[in-house]
Write a protein that holds these residues in place. Structure first.
Motif, short mmCIF file in Angstrom:
data_model
loop_
_atom_site.label_atom_id
_atom_site.label_comp_id
_atom_site.label_asym_id
_atom_site.label_seq_id
_atom_site.Cartn_x
_atom_site.Cartn_y
_atom_site.Cartn_z
N THR B 220 0.85 -1.18 0.00
CA THR B 220 0.00 0.00 0.00
C THR B 220 0.89 1.24 0.00
OG1 THR B 220 -1.54 -1.25 1.31
CG2 THR B 220 -1.87 1.13 1.21
N THR B 221 0.53 2.22 -0.83
CA THR B 221 1.39 3.40 -0.99
C THR B 221 0.56 4.67 -0.84
OG1 THR B 221 2.68 2.12 -2.55
CG2 THR B 221 3.04 4.48 -2.56
N ALA B 222 1.20 5.71 -0.32
CA ALA B 222 0.47 6.96 -0.12
C ALA B 222 0.17 7.62 -1.45
CB ALA B 222 1.31 7.91 0.74
N LEU B 223 -1.04 8.11 -1.60
CA LEU B 223 -1.43 8.83 -2.81
C LEU B 223 -0.51 10.04 -3.02
CD1 LEU B 223 -4.88 9.75 -4.09
CD2 LEU B 223 -3.41 11.64 -3.47
N ALA B 224 -0.17 10.68 -1.89
CA ALA B 224 0.67 11.87 -1.97
C ALA B 224 1.99 11.54 -2.67
CB ALA B 224 0.94 12.42 -0.57
N ALA B 352 -2.79 19.41 -6.34
CA ALA B 352 -4.10 19.66 -5.73
C ALA B 352 -4.61 18.40 -5.06
CB ALA B 352 -5.08 20.14 -6.80
N LEU B 353 -4.40 17.25 -5.70
CA LEU B 353 -4.83 15.99 -5.09
C LEU B 353 -4.08 15.74 -3.79
CD1 LEU B 353 -4.98 13.76 -8.30
CD2 LEU B 353 -6.90 14.31 -6.81
N VAL B 354 -2.77 16.07 -3.80
CA VAL B 354 -1.98 15.87 -2.58
C VAL B 354 -2.55 16.70 -1.45
CG1 VAL B 354 0.29 16.23 -1.52
CG2 VAL B 354 0.13 15.30 -3.82
N SER B 355 -2.88 17.95 -1.75
CA SER B 355 -3.36 18.79 -0.65
C SER B 355 -4.79 18.42 -0.26
CB SER B 355 -3.24 20.26 -1.00
OG SER B 355 -3.91 20.52 -2.20
N ALA B 356 -5.57 17.86 -1.21
CA ALA B 356 -6.93 17.45 -0.87
C ALA B 356 -6.94 16.21 0.01
CB ALA B 356 -7.73 17.21 -2.15
N ALA B 357 -6.01 15.32 -0.22
CA ALA B 357 -6.00 14.07 0.54
C ALA B 357 -4.58 13.72 0.93
CB ALA B 357 -6.63 12.94 -0.28
N PRO B 358 -4.01 14.47 1.88
CA PRO B 358 -2.60 14.25 2.22
C PRO B 358 -2.32 12.87 2.81
CG PRO B 358 -3.59 15.88 3.69
CD PRO B 358 -4.63 15.56 2.67
N ASP B 359 -3.35 12.26 3.42
CA ASP B 359 -3.09 11.00 4.10
C ASP B 359 -3.68 9.79 3.38
OD1 ASP B 359 -1.88 12.49 6.12
OD2 ASP B 359 -3.87 12.93 6.96
N ALA B 360 -4.27 10.00 2.21
CA ALA B 360 -4.93 8.88 1.53
C ALA B 360 -3.92 7.82 1.15
CB ALA B 360 -5.64 9.40 0.30
#
Lengths: 200, 416, 116, 304
Positions: B220-224, B352-360
């Protein structure tokens, strides 16, 4: 001999020597710019003769024109850089005879002509005079020259440009025959278009 | 006196880019102590970054000999170089600036001897004393004057049909602003390319850009992390185009941004994009330049496909991205401009995705679009068809408007 | 005399620049070996000399340019007497610019300001 | 005696201004990249020393004479450009009645020497740079002719000192507002910087300088800076009143104005992207040249 005289002889020597070297070099680029050097020296002599505008304008024009000439010389002459030495002059006997004759004729003219000794005053405003002439008596000549130059522009574009409003200029063109009614000279175009790729 | 002054100059460096060292080199180049030169003639040190293919060795030797004296080679992160002097190598994880400076200083003072030539001191063909004039030439165009033949016989030009000399040469693999590793045999008339054939393909995408995507296969890998890798990759592509149109300072800014994204810093791309637009970056790319047809765009996939207007992106089907309302950005024109805009848009969207979901987190094995297209088979439309008819600077812009994966697939070796 | 000034500074700079090149070349005596002389092409070697019948892509433009420039050489003396001559000179300028504009428009329509 | 004193002064001026431009370049790029500059004042000198210590390169069968002459002549031409400009009312090195025509000749000869520099190396990248440069250098010259002729109208003279004197009431930069910007583009083109770098750009690995190393390259790079300085000096005189100004002595004003013009030139060269040579050629002929027509008409109507 004052400074002006010395300068004249130096410029004259440069003009003659570089003009002669034009025919001794193998490189088209060197030939063009040696010719330019020769013209520049002549232009500077004109400056010495108190014709500053004509002299400097000659330098200016010749720099531009020899630049363009160099482009075309390199574009169309085989071996443009002269990597293989070659003879730049042809028809030697005829040329020598013609050269000697023209030299003798011009020298003769100089000798027999009686030049007017009416020197321009050193402080004469020659450029102003030139401008007045252009807007005065010589106006018609000058306007004609303008229109002629426009014709030159149009003609040179017609002759040199392939692309144009009415399609490619060379469509269907064949080289002229060597004798009347004969086969077209030179290589035959394989197809009408120039889309042959170079493969190896 | 002169030596003392020269020793304090930024190190003039020519980079021979091997595989997978590019990100490290990009970081190195941000140092003000380094002057990267566009030609080996201006450099004193040849930096060999990473592993060079065996087939590139001859090219490397030629570059080496083209450096003026005093010269030295420095190997960085190439494990082959163990028999090399300690002063002339650095491990891949080291920062070599200090070693480079020391080497350069010693080179200037004479403490480090200038390297001798690697290729034989012979002309390409013997010419002395041959031919009609003793310079190797024969007749007007024949022979080998001064060791080389004259240009090839005339063929009609593909643009205006004039039959003038053609100049055929290989170019690469260590050319500035050239896809690293690519060697093309190019035929010119003037500055317009008549034909191009692939001699060696470019290097595949760099390992550093792959890390999160490879990891995703097993864990499993962080989206960020994934999106940062995408933004960094695109920024580096943008940086190349920026320096190609004569904006080296903005290019370095893009490189710095890429490095900061990789280091997990928060950055904004908008100021760079605005500065680039104000400087006329878009205007510098002629509309329609490098336009590819729809079939090629679909075959290439990735950003090139989306720049052609196809909203195809593996992230669209991913539940995590769906939850973030992800929709792929697209352009319509499918030319260099569109691909540049696509890189900018995707990089901004990624951040923008990183800031929207930093922990996904993205589950192991999930299908996520890489910064480039992953589909493997080579496409049947080639660089050989894309480049002919282009003027040299246009050709370089077109080459640099594709990522290395797309270039690899457009430049397969011809079957022997 | 104006030429003296021009030649003094031209001569000084050209002589200095050549001298610098010569002195620096004498200070470093390493010979340029053959492999060093190969033109830079990213590591590749060319098959032939680069000097070629170079295909100029703007040949029509240069011809138009020459005629254009010749036309403009008339404007220097004209500029000197412009204020003195007044409206006549202004009309003259209109004529100049008209001719040049027609030249540009024609060249533009025929597409000569692009790489052929 | 005076020509020698003035020559020494102008050569010192060119050297000093070349150093100033190099410093500005360093500061400007550092600022744009957002990092501290590296030894901003001394860096240009370090680089000079490096080039002086380098071996001078050769290629296979170059045109060596022209290759070595081109940088020297280029610098010399820059020198004759500044020689037209008076330091003050009395001290001008070359008081040429047709100064701006000579300046035109300097532009034309610059095209020639840059072409020679690229041609002489016998390398494809140098050739591409040389030919591209001619395509841009020639039409840009026309723009400068228009701009300078416009400046000559109110002065009723082609001599630079007279053009300066004609600006006692009002500087040309205000009277003829399009002139200075158009002339600055010419400056970028004459020293091929930034958006006009068609001769020595990085996409052709340094172009006409791609095969040059050592002292010949140092002279070449100096000549580029000297030419930029010459453009700035002429611009300062033709548009900003040259040595005219209150309180300070004339030469100081000239140096200050030149430095200001150079600042603008350096800024421009870092600020604009380069378009392909083909499109630049179209842009010059179809936009910039008509713009200089407008400029001339404007200046003409105003001068009556």
């Amino acid at each position: 001999m004052n400074v002006t005289d010395i300068a004249f002889w130096i410029f004259a020597a440069i003009a003659v020597v570089s003009g002669w070297r034009v025919f001794c070099t193998d490189s088209m680029v060197r030939a063009s710019f040696l010719l330019m050097l020769s013209f520049i020296a002549v232009g500077l002599i004109m400056v010495l003769l108190n014709a500053p505008y004509l002299g400097i304008a000659t330098v200016f024009m010749m720099a531009v024109e020899m630049m363009v000439m160099a482009l075309f010389m390199v574009m169309y002459m085989m071996n443009p850089a002269g990597l293989n030495p070659m003879m730049m002059v042809h028809q030697h006997r005829f040329s020598i005879a013609a050269g000697v004759f023209v030299f003798a004729a011009l020298t003769g003219l100089i000798v027999v002509t009686r030049f007017s000794s009416n020197p321009v005053a050193p402080d004469a405003e020659v450029v102003v005079g030139l401008g007045k002439e252009l807007l005065g008596d010589s106006m018609l000549i000058f306007e004609t020259a303008g229109v002629t130059l426009l014709a030159t522009m149009v003609a040179s574009v017609i002759l040199s440009s392939r692309s144009g409003r009415f399609g490619e200029a060379d469509t269907g063109a064949v080289p002229p025959p060597l004798e009347p009614g004969g086969e077209p000279a030179g290589r035959q175009p394989e197809q009408a278009s120039g889309h042959a790729h170079h493969h190896h | 006196m002169l030596e003392r002054l020269a020793a304090r100059a930024p190190v003039p460096l020519f980079v021979a880019m091997g595989r997978d060292r590019a990100p490290a080199v990009e970081r190195l180049l941000q140092s003000a102590d380094i002057d990267v030169t566009a030609t080996p003639r201006h450099a004193s040190i040849l930096l060999v970054a990473g592993r060079v293919r065996d087939s590139d060795q001859a090219y490397l030797d030629r570059i080496h000999d083209q450096l003026p004296h005093p010269r030295a080679t420095f190997w960085w992160g190439d494990e082959q170089g163990d028999d090399v002097d300690e002063a002339q190598r650095a491990a891949s994880f080291d920062d070599p600036v200090i070693s480079l400076r020391a080497l350069y200083r010693n080179l200037i003072s004479g403490a480090h001897a200038s390297e001798t030539h690697r290729l034989p001191d012979e002309p390409p063909a013997p010419w002395r004393g041959k031919g009609d004039h003793g310079q190797g030439g024969e007749g007007m165009m024949g022979g080998v004057p001064y060791g080389r033949m004259m240009p090839m016989p005339p063929t009609p030009d593909i643009r205006d049909g004039l039959a003038l000399d053609v100049y055929t040469t290989q170019i690469g693999p260590f050319m500035p602003y050239w896809p690293a590793g690519l060697v093309l045999e190019v035929t010119f008339q003037g500055d317009v390319i008549q034909s191009a054939e692939v001699v060696q393909p470019p290097y595949p995408p760099r390992d550093v850009d792959r890390v999160p995507f490879d990891r995703l296969l097993h864990e499993t890998t962080a989206l960020a992390q994934i999106e940062r890798a995408r933004a960094a990759h695109h920024l580096v592509c943008i940086a190349r185009l920026l320096s190609l149109v004569g904006l080296p300072t903005l290019s370095r800014r893009a490189q710095i941004l890429a490095a900061r994204v990789r280091a997990n810093e928060t950055i904004a791309i908008a100021p760079l994009r605005k500065a680039a637009a104000r400087s006329g970056l878009t205007a510098a790319l002629a509309p329609g330049l490098g336009r590819i047809d729809d079939r090629l765009a679909r075959e290439l996939g990735g950003p090139a496909q989306r720049a052609a207007g196809h909203a195809i992106d593996d992230r669209s089907d991913n539940p995590m991205y769906k939850r973030l309302d992800f929709t792929p950005v697209t352009q319509t024109q499918s030319d260099c401009r569109a691909r540049l805009a696509q890189w900018f848009d995707e990089a901004e969207q990624a951040l923008a995705l990183v800031s929207a979901a930093p922990d996904a987190m993205i589950g192991q094995g999930a299908l996520v679009e890489a910064p480039w297209a992953l589909r493997a088979p080579p496409v049947d439309y080639r660089l050989t068809e894309l480049l002919p008819g282009l003027e040299w600077s246009e050709a370089l812009l077109v080459l640099n408007s594709f990522d290395s994966a797309a270039l690899c697939r457009m430049a397969p070796l011809e079957a022997p | 005399m104006a030429l003296t000034g021009l030649f003094t500074i031209m001569g000084t700079i050209v002589a200095g620049a050549l001298l610098l090149q010569w002195v620096a070349a004498r200070a470093r005596r390493d010979r340029v070996v053959e492999s060093q002389k190969i033109p830079f092409l990213g590591g590749s070697a060319p098959q032939t000399h680069a000097w070629q019948r170079f295909h100029v892509r703007y040949y029509s433009m240069t011809l138009l340019f020459i005629a254009f420039e010749m036309e403009m050489m008339f404007m220097y003396p004209w500029a000197v007497v412009y204020v003195a001559e007044g409206v006549k000179a202004l009309a003259e300028m209109g004529m100049f610019l008209a001719i040049l504009t027609v030249g540009i428009l024609y060249g533009w329509r025929e597409g000569i300001f692009r790489w052929q | 005696m005076t020509p020698i004193v003035l020559t020494v002064a102008w050569v010192a001026f060119l050297l000093g201004m070349a150093w100033y431009i190099a410093v500005l370049d360093g500061l400007w790029s550092a600022a744009r990249e957002g990092r501290p500059p590296r030894a901003p004042l001394a860096n240009p000198l370090y680089r000079c020393a490096t080039m002086l210590r380098q071996q001078s390169n050769l290629t296979e069968a170059p045109d060596l004479l022209n290759w070595r002459l081109a940088p020297a002549l280029y610098a010399g031409l820059a020198g004759t450009g500044v020689a037209l400009v008076p330091f003050s009312g009395a001290s001008v090195l070359a008081d040429l009645e047709v100064g701006i025509v000579w300046w035109g000749a300097v532009e034309a000869l610059t095209v020639v020497v840059v072409f020679l520099h690229g041609w002489s190396a016998n390398s494809q990248l140098g050739l591409i740079g040389a030919y591209r440069y001619v395509a841009i250098g020639l039409p840009v010259m026309l723009i400068s002719m228009f701009v300078l002729i416009a400046a000559a109208l109110p002065a009723e003279s082609l001599a630079v000192p007279k053009i300066i004197e004609s600006q006692r009431e009002l500087w040309n930069v205000i009277r003829q507002p399009l002139g200075l910007p158009l002339f600055l583009l010419l400056g970028l083109s004459l020293s091929f910087r930034g958006p006009f770098n068609y001769a020595d750009s990085a996409d052709i690995a340094g172009g006409t300088a791609a095969e040059v190393s050592g002292a010949p390259r140092l002279v070449w790079e100096f000549a580029r800076l000297a030419m930029l300085t010459a453009v700035a000096t002429v611009a300062a005189s033709v548009f900003l009143g040259g040595y005219l100004g209150p309180w300070l002595p004339g030469p100081v004003w000239l140096v200050l104005k030149t430095a200001a013009v150079l600042l603008a030139l350096v800024g421009l060269s870092h600020q604009l992207a380069r378009i392909s040579p083909s499109r630049m050629m179209t842009l010059i002929w179809t936009v910039l040249l008509p713009l200089s027509f407008v400029h001339l008409v404007w200046a003409g109507v105003l001068a009556l």
